[in-house]
Write an enzyme that holds these catalytic residues in place. Structure first.
Site, PDB file in Angstrom:
ATOM      1  N   PRO A 615     -30.168  19.798  -1.332  1.00  0.00           N
ATOM      2  CA  PRO A 615     -31.529  20.313  -1.165  1.00  0.00           C
ATOM      3  C   PRO A 615     -31.533  21.572  -0.298  1.00  0.00           C
ATOM      4  O   PRO A 615     -30.762  21.680   0.650  1.00  0.00           O
ATOM      5  CB  PRO A 615     -32.254  19.176  -0.428  1.00  0.00           C
ATOM      6  CG  PRO A 615     -31.350  17.989  -0.517  1.00  0.00           C
ATOM      7  CD  PRO A 615     -29.967  18.520  -0.656  1.00  0.00           C
ATOM      8  N   HIS A 616     -32.385  22.520  -0.667  1.00  0.00           N
ATOM      9  CA  HIS A 616     -32.548  23.728   0.142  1.00  0.00           C
ATOM     10  C   HIS A 616     -33.850  24.398  -0.267  1.00  0.00           C
ATOM     11  O   HIS A 616     -34.467  24.004  -1.254  1.00  0.00           O
ATOM     12  CB  HIS A 616     -31.370  24.688  -0.059  1.00  0.00           C
ATOM     13  CG  HIS A 616     -31.160  25.098  -1.470  1.00  0.00           C
ATOM     14  ND1 HIS A 616     -30.440  24.315  -2.349  1.00  0.00           N
ATOM     15  CD2 HIS A 616     -31.586  26.171  -2.181  1.00  0.00           C
ATOM     16  CE1 HIS A 616     -30.417  24.909  -3.532  1.00  0.00           C
ATOM     17  NE2 HIS A 616     -31.118  26.036  -3.459  1.00  0.00           N
TER      18      HIS A 616
END
Lengths: 702, 92
Positions: A615-616
């Site tokens: 995730p980012h």
């Protein structure tokens, strides 16, 4: 009787006296397993004849040759002896031997002769002949077949010699152990064996001694390549002469007045005393040509008016190239000096049409494609002046000189561009803008003005750019860029095309430490490094090789690793991963929301590999620093990615722009491609174990 | 020189990884290409020879040459998914 392959087999087994499986042996020798079995039987027979312990076979383990020290030595000796007498040439090697036979044999040569000396069938020889023809054809020499007589070379003696030189050059290099690196590695040939087979060692070494004494006599040092060329040529002349072939052609240009000629004449005398071979004046002339056209590692002082011509030529070249490259190289004194040294023999070569070999040409054309075009253009422009044309090989050498100059510039820090900042009031926003510009770009802010004071102080001189938050009218031609007070990616990108990004000028930590070490003794290098990082608060270039920027190991810490975390669903996993970053001040709370949003909006594409999610979110969604958190899940959860669910490893990352995390990303890629390390992280009990794996991964990326 | 964009939601993570892999593939096949990563929104307005993205984003590109990849990181899979398009637009 055992053959070459059996010898290889025995050698491998002597070298490693352990159990070998059929597969291992087959791979080692490069034949099928069946062939190995067959060879092993023959080896056994051979060992029996020699009264040496046979091969041990053990089911499930393989075969082993365990010999006593005495036996081993005896076998080694036998193998060596056999190798010398029964070496079987590979197809590729046979071409060398055949070309050599053609050049060495007076008159005709028959297929039977060749077949016998190579220990292959006549039909094989016929087949090989196609390749041999090709070798000669490159120099316009044909092989003619006459009934009842055999085969013979037809072509000018000079061309035959050129073909022969071309062939043996690499073997001479092998024998003298010089400049070997310039020849392409060929698996199919063993140059050492070929050199011993084809060359007369005594003559070659004698020639090496001769060229060295010539150097002494005329007071120059030639490069190894020149040695190689010269020795090869004399050798070929010698061999052809022994076979009764003379070099007959009209010499168009004599070189008798030079120092080189005298030295070679003297060398010829010594050579004659030793080998009884008298060089003809044509041959002498050819050999002088090699030296006159040669590049020297030490340049002689050139006399008279020629020097001016060469100087002008070098200048012309530099200026012409300088016009087309984006940077200034015209003032590079080293380039000029080196080029001048190169130009003197080059002009000689061009005028006398002496071909020069350039083994780097392909590489040069590939690596410096655009520079090559530029240099080529420059060469074409001066061709008229020197009344000749540049072969690609010569252009290739020139490119090397210019390439070196460009590399030197890269290393030098450029001057700071001078920038003037303008805003409505000359306070606040312009300060903010100045700060951002200074931290992003290699510039000097020469002044901050309000609109009013800008108007008053016009016109400005010595300024490269004006940056303003408001539209300006200016009388001068200095470019004005209007930007918002807070720069976004878009504007930074825009400015980056005009100004030098500061990250390109950061220091390398290693060189900083080195500089300190020169004056002081460092007691704790690690601590110093860490302190410096903190004090300077700037990024350091870890490595100049691959992606620049921080390595994965530098942006992860014990605090951002969390193991066997319990979560109910993917969203909780993402938020917990985000929290790790948040707690370290790497991101603001908004960042976790943004990461979750991404998954909701665009789908679970962040599950990169089986079981791994990354995730980012966008930098502007709350990333304060660059950082990574790693979290393993006690019970894997699905993210909705059919292919890679469920996820057991969550790697959150944050970056403040789209560049500085590149190195870390490429480290992550290495990790993703290594199932073993992933497995280790998955089952790690302590955060330290994870960091150790990351450390190792980063090393691989170096 | 071909212009290729790799597209993901944010343009700073997955698409960069895919870019690195495509760079490698182009090098393997001696294709001259400028591969750049970008986020979904910026990709819309860009002109290029090929857009490489995942199926979740693919339907939203209209009138652009697309290659849909199954993975951003697995070179083998990426190669399977884009090579045909790549060679075709490179005229190989």
């Amino acid at each position: 009787m055992v053959d070459q392959r059996c010898c290889k087999l025995m050698k491998a087994m002597i070298k490693k006296p352990e159990y070998w499986t059929m597969k291992m042996l087959a791979e080692q020798i490069g034949v099928s397993q069946r062939a190995v079995r067959y060879d092993l039987d023959r080896v056994d027979e051979y060992l029996k004849d020699l009264d040496i312990s046979l091969i041990q076979r053990k089911k499930g383990k393989g075969v082993k040759l365990s010999l006593s020290a005495v036996e081993r030595e005896r076998l080694n000796r036998e193998l060596e002896r056999m190798e010398r007498s029964t070496y079987i040439f590979t197809a590729e090697e046979r071409i060398y031997v055949m070309v050599d036979a053609f050049c060495k044999t007076p008159g005709f040569i028959t297929l039977d002769q060749v077949s016998e000396s190579l220990q292959v069938s006549v039909s094989t020889v016929k087949n090989d002949l196609r390749f041999v023809r090709h070798v000669f054809q490159q120099e316009n020499v044909e092989i003619k077949f006459l009934q009842r007589s055999g085969l013979m070379l037809v072509g000018s003696e000079q061309n035959i010699r050129s073909a022969y030189v071309r062939l043996i050059r690499e073997l001479v290099a092998e024998m003298l152990k010089v400049e070997k690196g310039i020849f392409v590695e060929k698996n199919e040939i063993d140059r050492k064996i070929l050199a011993e087979e084809i060359l007369d060692e005594e003559v070659i070494y004698f020639l090496q001694m001769l060229i060295r004494s010539i150097e002494q006599n005329i007071g120059v040092t030639y490069t190894d390549l020149v040695h190689l060329e010269w020795i090869s040529q004399v050798y070929v002349a010698y061999v052809r002469d022994q076979a009764g072939y003379m070099l007959r052609y009209e010499v168009t240009k004599k070189h008798q007045e030079s120092l080189e000629y005298e030295a070679i004449e003297y060398a010829a005398k010594i050579f004659k005393e030793r080998f009884g071979h008298q060089w003809t004046s044509n041959e002498l002339n050819e050999l002088v040509k090699v030296l006159l056209g040669a590049s020297r590692s030490k340049v002689q002082v050139e006399n008279g008016g020629n020097l001016i011509f060469h100087q002008l030529l070098a200048r012309d070249l530099i200026e012409s190239v300088n016009r087309d490259v984006q940077v200034e190289i015209a003032n590079d004194q080293r380039l000029y000096k080196n080029l001048l040294k190169h130009v003197v023999p080059m002009v000689y070569r061009l005028r006398n049409q002496i071909a020069i070999d350039n083994p780097l040409l392909v590489q040069v054309k590939r690596e410096y494609r655009s520079l090559y075009k530029i240099v080529e253009k420059a060469c074409r422009a001066i061709e008229i002046e020197i009344d000749t044309s540049f072969p690609t090989e010569e252009i290739g050498y020139l490119v090397l000189h210019f390439g070196a100059a460009l590399e030197r510039i890269k290393k030098k820090k450029p001057e700071k561009k001078k920038v003037l900042v303008v805003c409505h009031t000359g306070m606040g926003t312009s300060e903010l803008l100045s700060a951002q510009i200074q931290s992003n770009f290699w510039v000097e802010i020469v002044g901050v003005h309000s609109l009013a004071s800008f108007r008053r102080h016009q016109p400005f001189v010595g300024i490269d750019y004006i940056l303003s938050t408001i539209p300006l009218e200016s009388e001068s031609e200095i470019p004005i860029y209007v930007v918002p007070p807070i720069l976004k990616d878009k504007e930074i990108q825009f400015l980056a095309e005009r100004l030098l990004r500061i990250q390109d000028t950061r220091v390398e930590m290693a060189s900083l430490i080195q500089t300190i070490e020169q004056s002081c003794a460092i007691q704790n290098k690690e601590k110093l490094e860490a302190d410096l990082r903190q004090l300077l608060e700037v990024g350091f270039i870890q490595t100049l090789k691959k992606e620049t920027g921080a390595m994965l190991k530098d942006i992860i810490s014990l605090e951002t690793v969390s193991l066997q975390v319990e979560v109910d669903n993917w969203e909780e996993a993402v938020r917990k991963g985000g929290k790790l970053l948040e707690d370290q001040g790497i991101v603001s709370p908004e960042y976790s929301d943004a990461m979750v949003e991404t998954v909701k909006n665009i789908g679970p594409y962040i599950v990169m590999e089986k079981g791994i999610a990354m995730p980012h979110a966008r930098p502007e969604r709350g990333a304060k620093k660059i950082g990574v958190s790693i979290m393993t899940l006690k019970d894997p959860v699905p993210f909705g990615n059919e292919e890679n669910d469920p996820v057991f490893l969550v790697i959150c990352f944050a970056s403040t722009d789209s560049k500085s995390h590149l190195r870390a990303l490429s480290d992550l890629m290495i990790l993703f491609e290594d199932p073993e390390s992933i497995e280790k992280i998955h089952h790690a009990k302590k955060a330290e174990e994870v960091l150790a794996i990351i450390e190792e991964i980063c090393e691989r990326g170096e | 020189m071909l212009k290729i964009y790799t597209v993901c939601g944010n343009g700073i993570g997955s698409s960069i990884m895919a870019k690195m892999k495509i760079d490698e593939i182009c090098e393997d096949y001696e294709i001259e290409a400028d591969v750049e990563s970008t986020d979904f929104n910026s990709a819309q307005g860009k002109s290029c020879d090929l857009i490489v993205t995942i199926k979740e984003l693919a339907d939203q590109f209209e009138g652009k040459r697309l290659a849909v990849i199954r993975s951003y990181t697995n070179k083998r899979k990426i190669k399977e998914d884009i090579l045909e398009d790549l060679l075709e637009i490179a005229g190989k």
